[in-house]
Design an enzyme around this catalytic site. Structure first.
Site: not given
Ligand SMILES: NC(=O)c1ccc[n+]([C@@H]2O[C@H](COP(=O)([O-])OP(=O)(O)OC[C@H]3O[C@@H](n4cnc5c(N)ncnc54)[C@H](OP(=O)(O)O)[C@@H]3O)[C@@H](O)[C@H]2O)c1
Lengths: 250, 243
Positions: B84, B136, B149, B151-153
């Protein structure tokens, strides 16, 4: 954390066998009042009689054949009489596998009537009740063939994609009225029908194509449907949730 | 249907506040033993539960993360992992400091991978596990300034899909959950009233998610009631991405 359907009236179509029956069992265990449909008159009468003699008075089976407009009309008229329906699971569905060039308008109509038009008609009756109550949970049972496809599935895939489109639009229209609408898309599920229409060898072949190495049990699908229809879900809406043991990831 | 976690062990990263705290507290209230982490000292809420074990871990500090990973890989049983912890740095594509980019990658993507890599052998030894990656809606759609952000999600969704296949035959189910904007302290701090209203206009439910609403589904996915869903990305957003 408990799922409880006491004081909730739940309509589940195609609940005499397969996934629909597992969904009905799941809701029954959690205290729901059930309206369940199937196509066979004698079976429906028998089920109602058996429940009556067993003192079960929160289940009503209704005969309805979604390929027969008269039967649908009389079912819809009956539905209108219910004062409240909090939950609706459009589960009844059919498939007829044919390469596109071999399909007929008759195939198109038969599949789309049962898989799409009748769910639409049911929601036209049930939706306004939910909006008026300010509470509703709808799950439309689609299929992995609403997400991917394979040869021979043009009619079925078309109907299930449309059902998902309907799901999303109703979700957006009704969200602010606390009526949540989702689709659940099962992968290969080991129903009685699957067991009888496939040989042992075919089932093994099928199993080997699924990452988790087995088909779904109907009750595994039912639990997800139950969660989405419960008061534990108050914010998931407009989704098509795939439950397939990883099949569509490969 | 009664969902319980008695005799279960879970790891929930980023449990100091917000969604992570909500999930951790829900699991604890259902009888689970929960290992949770945060960058600051042990938060007060954690002290209210006998079965809450808190470790201060900074995902930006590889030594700190590795020592936590070392600790959990010694556990004899881990039933549930919820990745998380996450951060967000806003920057337009022509304005990204490489060091900022690296930070977002380290916390949001590399951290979860390293923790999964450590937890999976423990889960495999029991032939059972549930892994949930908190992605997300920004993993599916985006807005200006969110390139690192998002890209990572999105990356977490790929990690989820592929590792679900690696683990399918071990009865380890891996899924991703994409919350829409959720009423947390962070959102309260970061968004002003106008910004909030602008988002809300596009949320069919007409309100943000409550932490509890995300936690309910997270907990369902990690319970014995989910035994067939894997590799999926499920959106909990009040209809936001359906429109
Ligand atoms: N099984 C799978 O692998 C699978 C996978 C993905 C999606 N699905 C979907 O899941 C749903 C349930 O499938 P299932 O496998 O459980 O099916 P099933 O075992 O064949 O049961 C179908 C149910 O629908 C009813 N039904 C059939 N034709 C109907 C008609 N003309 N009018 C009204 N009701 C009718 C049946 O009633 P009677 O028995 O009384 O005729 C029965 O209760 C369907 O929408 C299907 O498309 C199934």
């Amino acid at each position: 954390m408990q799922i409880n359907f006491t004081n909730k009236t739940v309509l589940i179509t195609g609940a005499t066998r397969g996934i629909g029956k597992a969904v009905a069992d799941c809701f029954f265990e959690s205290g729901a009042t059930l309206i369940l449909t199937g196509t066979q008159k004698e079976e429906i009468e028998l089920l109602n009689k058996r429940n009556k003699s067993n003192g079960v008075n929160n289940i009503e089976y209704v005969q309805a054949d979604f390929s027969n407009q008269e039967s649908v009309d009389s079912f819809l008229n009956q539905l209108k009489l219910y004062e409240q329906i909090e939950i609706c699971v459009n589960n009844a569905g059919v498939n007829r596998v044919n390469n596109f060039t071999d399909t007929s308008t008759d195939d198109f109509d038969w599949i789309h009537n049962i898989n799409l038009k009748v769910p639409y008609q049911i929601l036209s009756v049930v939706g306004p009740k939910m909006l008026q109550q300010g509470y509703g949970r709808i799950v439309n049972v689609a299929s992995i063939w609403s997400w991917i496809t394979r040869p021979g599935r043009s009619m079925y895939t078309s109907s299930k994609n449309a059902l998902v489109g309907l799901t999303k639009t109703l979700a957006v229209e009704w969200a602010s009225r606390n009526v949540l609408v989702n689709a659940v898309s099962p992968g290969f599920t080991l129903t009685e029908l699957t067991k009888t229409t496939n040989t042992k060898e075919q089932l093994i072949e099928l199993q080997n194509k699924i990452p988790v190495g087995r088909l779904a049990e109907p009750i595994e699908i039912a639990k997800l449907v139950a969660f989405l229809c419960s008061d534990l879900n108050t914010y998931i809406t407009g989704q098509n949730i795939i439950i397939d043991g990883g099949f569509t990831n490969v | 249907m009664n969902i319980s976690f008695i005799n279960k062990v879970a790891i929930v990263t980023g449990g100091e506040s917000g969604i992570g705290k909500g999930i951790a507290e829900k699991l604890l209230s259902l009888g689970c033993l929960v290992y949770t982490t945060g960058v600051n000292d042990k938060p007060e809420w954690c002290g209210q539960y006998d079965k809450c074990i808190y470790t201060k871990v900074d995902f930006l500090n590889q030594d700190s993360l590795d020592s936590f990973i070392n600790e959990i890989s010694q556990l004899s049983k881990i039933d549930i992992l919820i990745n998380n912890a996450g951060i967000q740095i806003m920057h337009a594509i022509d304005n990204i400091e490489t060091s900022d980019w690296d930070k977002v990658m380290d916390v949001n993507l590399k951290g979860p991978m390293k923790i999964m890599r450590a937890v999976v052998p423990v889960m495999k030894s029991h032939k059972e596990g549930r892994i949930l990656n908190i992605s997300s809606v920004a993993g599916l759609i985006s807005k200006p300034g969110q390139s690192s952000y998002s890209t990572t999600k999105s990356g977490l969704i790929g990690l989820t899909r592929s590792s679900a296949l690696d683990l399918a035959t071990f009865n380890i189910l891996v899924n991703a959950l994409c919350p829409g904007t959720t009423q947390t302290e962070m959102v309260e701090k970061v968004l002003n009233v106008d910004q909030k209203n602008a988002i809300l206009q596009n949320v069919p439910m007409g309100r943000f998610a409550k932490v509890d609403e995300i936690a309910n589904f997270a907990v369902f996915l990690c319970s014995e009631y989910n035994s067939y869903m894997t590799g999926q990305t499920i959106v909990v957003d009040g209809g936001f991405t359906a429109r």
